[in-house]
Design a protein around this motif. Structure first.
Motif, mmCIF file in Angstrom:
data_model
loop_
_atom_site.group_PDB
_atom_site.id
_atom_site.type_symbol
_atom_site.label_atom_id
_atom_site.label_comp_id
_atom_site.label_asym_id
_atom_site.label_seq_id
_atom_site.Cartn_x
_atom_site.Cartn_y
_atom_site.Cartn_z
ATOM 1 N N UNK A 19 0.855 -1.186 0.000
ATOM 2 C CA UNK A 19 0.000 0.000 0.000
ATOM 3 C C UNK A 19 0.892 1.238 0.000
ATOM 4 N N UNK A 20 0.709 2.085 -0.997
ATOM 5 C CA UNK A 20 1.516 3.306 -1.089
ATOM 6 C C UNK A 20 0.799 4.417 -0.335
ATOM 7 N N UNK A 21 1.450 5.019 0.659
ATOM 8 C CA UNK A 21 0.780 6.044 1.470
ATOM 9 C C UNK A 21 0.437 7.292 0.668
ATOM 10 N N UNK A 22 -0.657 7.914 1.049
ATOM 11 C CA UNK A 22 -1.108 9.136 0.397
ATOM 12 C C UNK A 22 -0.668 10.333 1.230
ATOM 13 N N UNK A 23 -0.173 11.349 0.557
ATOM 14 C CA UNK A 23 0.399 12.497 1.261
ATOM 15 C C UNK A 23 -0.293 13.792 0.857
ATOM 16 N N UNK A 24 -0.905 14.445 1.837
ATOM 17 C CA UNK A 24 -1.403 15.810 1.650
ATOM 18 C C UNK A 24 -0.522 16.784 2.417
ATOM 19 N N UNK A 25 -0.218 16.410 3.666
ATOM 20 C CA UNK A 25 0.703 17.187 4.506
ATOM 21 C C UNK A 25 1.999 16.395 4.592
ATOM 22 N N UNK A 26 3.082 16.986 4.144
ATOM 23 C CA UNK A 26 4.341 16.242 4.111
ATOM 24 C C UNK A 26 4.990 16.206 5.491
#
Length: 408
Positions: A19-26
């Motif tokens: 599962x590839x993590x989703x990033x909105x806030x780095x």
């Protein structure tokens, strides 16, 4: 598991590999305590009950950090805050124990590589950094729905406001690290600090939080009927300034590998997005003028915004593909709006004022963006009062320890 996966899994249930993590806030990095025998190293330096308490809570933090329960972040923050009140006592000059015991930490990116520094201010710095990173992780979770397979993304106003609050809190922790903690570390220790604790990186991450907070505020303004075009332009321009400052802080360190490289790519991507938004709103305001030069300048703004959006999409892809691989969420809020409006407006206005562009070639100059005083500031943070265990009325620490030995 790569760094991004490790960082963004903190506080979440363990997910399947792949599962590839989703990033909105780095989140640039996550450092966690490593095992060290505080009871042995603190023996004879502070009262036994105090050493036991410090050791117990630090070990508790270490164990919770490895937890996969959804409540882990809250538990970690509470444990870290409790630990801070004990740790503050170790930094007191009058006790003379600031540099008498070593503290070990490790970065999730490095796996087993540990950093050990014999200075209680280093431990304090590491704890505050961890609190800031956990707050950024929590902010990211606010913007990511439980069903990440959703192709349409909508974030509620409450979630956006909560996220801004978390970003300001994270920025406050990091700003305190720079202003009030690093100054207590001698130069030789500062030079040995891991990269993610360098002043420039701390300042960059603090500023990044303010930039992303401003960006989210622009999203809130977009949904508000009371927000004027001037307000939207101002917020977009402020975001540009914050991201530009962040790039400046990051450029002070030339060692861009792994997460550091990914951090830089993230800021470059967000900077391009912010600039596209700023030129779009600046163009709309300029276009309200009646002079031909106003319309020509507006078209230049719209075309620049369109080009910046195209570049930002390339930058987004570069960020995602850089190790450790991540995903970006579907466009929502401001970017969803701009992805539709910018190309439409650029095409429409170019066609409408095409004759002016041909006639007034000397006026085809991209105007400068206006500069505004930056609104968002890091949330004020102060260290907690030292735990009451440190209160030894009428005695020095050495006298107290001597009394303790006599009664043993």
């Amino acid at each position: 598991m790569g760094c991004a996966a490790s960082v963004y899994q903190v506080g979440k249930k363990k997910k399947k590999k792949g599962i590839i993590p989703e990033v909105s806030i780095f989140v640039p990095s996550m450092r966690v305590p490593a095992q060290c025998d505080l009871q042995r190293t603190l023996k004879g330096l502070i009262p036994k009950d105090l050493a036991d308490k410090l050791t117990f809570i630090r070990n508790q933090i270490l164990l919770i950090a490895q937890d996969t329960d959804v409540s882990a972040i809250d538990e970690l923050q509470k444990a870290l805050e409790e630990y801070l009140s004990l740790l503050v006592g170790l930094t007191r000059k009058e006790f003379g124990i600031q540099e008498l015991t070593g503290f070990k930490w490790k970065n999730l990116e490095d796996g087993q590589e540990e950093t050990s520094v014999a200075n209680s201010w280093f431990e304090l710095l590491s704890v505050l950094h961890m609190m800031a990173m956990l707050t950024l992780v929590e902010a990211n979770m606010k913007l990511i729905p439980k069903d990440i397979a959703m192709t349409e993304r909508a974030v509620s106003g409450d979630c956006m406001r909560d996220t801004v609050d978390l970003l300001l809190k994270a920025s406050g922790y990091l700003d305190f690290c720079v202003q009030d903690v690093l100054v207590h570390l001698p130069p030789d220790i500062k030079n040995k600090l891991p990269k993610d604790l360098h002043q420039g990186i701390l300042e960059a991450t603090s500023n990044q939080a303010l930039a992303q907070g401003t960006e989210i505020q622009l999203g809130l303004a977009l949904e508000s009927q009371n927000a004027t075009l001037s307000v939207k332009r101002r917020l977009a321009c402020e975001a540009v300034s914050y991201y530009a400052q962040t790039l400046c802080f990051l450029s002070g360190d030339n060692n861009f590998h792994g997460t550091a490289k990914k951090h830089l790519l993230f800021i470059k991507w967000k900077y391009l997005e912010a600039k596209a938004a700023a030129y779009y709103y600046h163009g709309i305001i300029i276009d309200k003028g009646t002079e031909p030069s106003c319309h020509v300048s507006a078209v230049c703004c719209f075309l620049a915004a369109e080009e910046l959006l195209t570049e930002s999409k390339k930058a987004s892809l570069s960020f995602c593909l850089a190790e450790p691989v991540t995903r970006t969420p579907p466009a929502w809020g401001v970017m969803k709006h701009l992805n539709k409006k910018v190309p439409e407006t650029a095409a429409k206005k170019s066609q409408m004022y095409g004759y002016l562009l041909d006639q007034e070639k000397d006026l085809r100059v991209l105007p400068d963006l206006p500069e505004f005083q930056l609104s968002l500031k890091p949330e004020d943070y102060t260290l907690p009062e030292a735990d009451s265990t440190w209160d030894i009325p009428g005695q020095s620490l050495k006298e107290h320890l001597k009394d303790g030995e006599e009664t043993d």
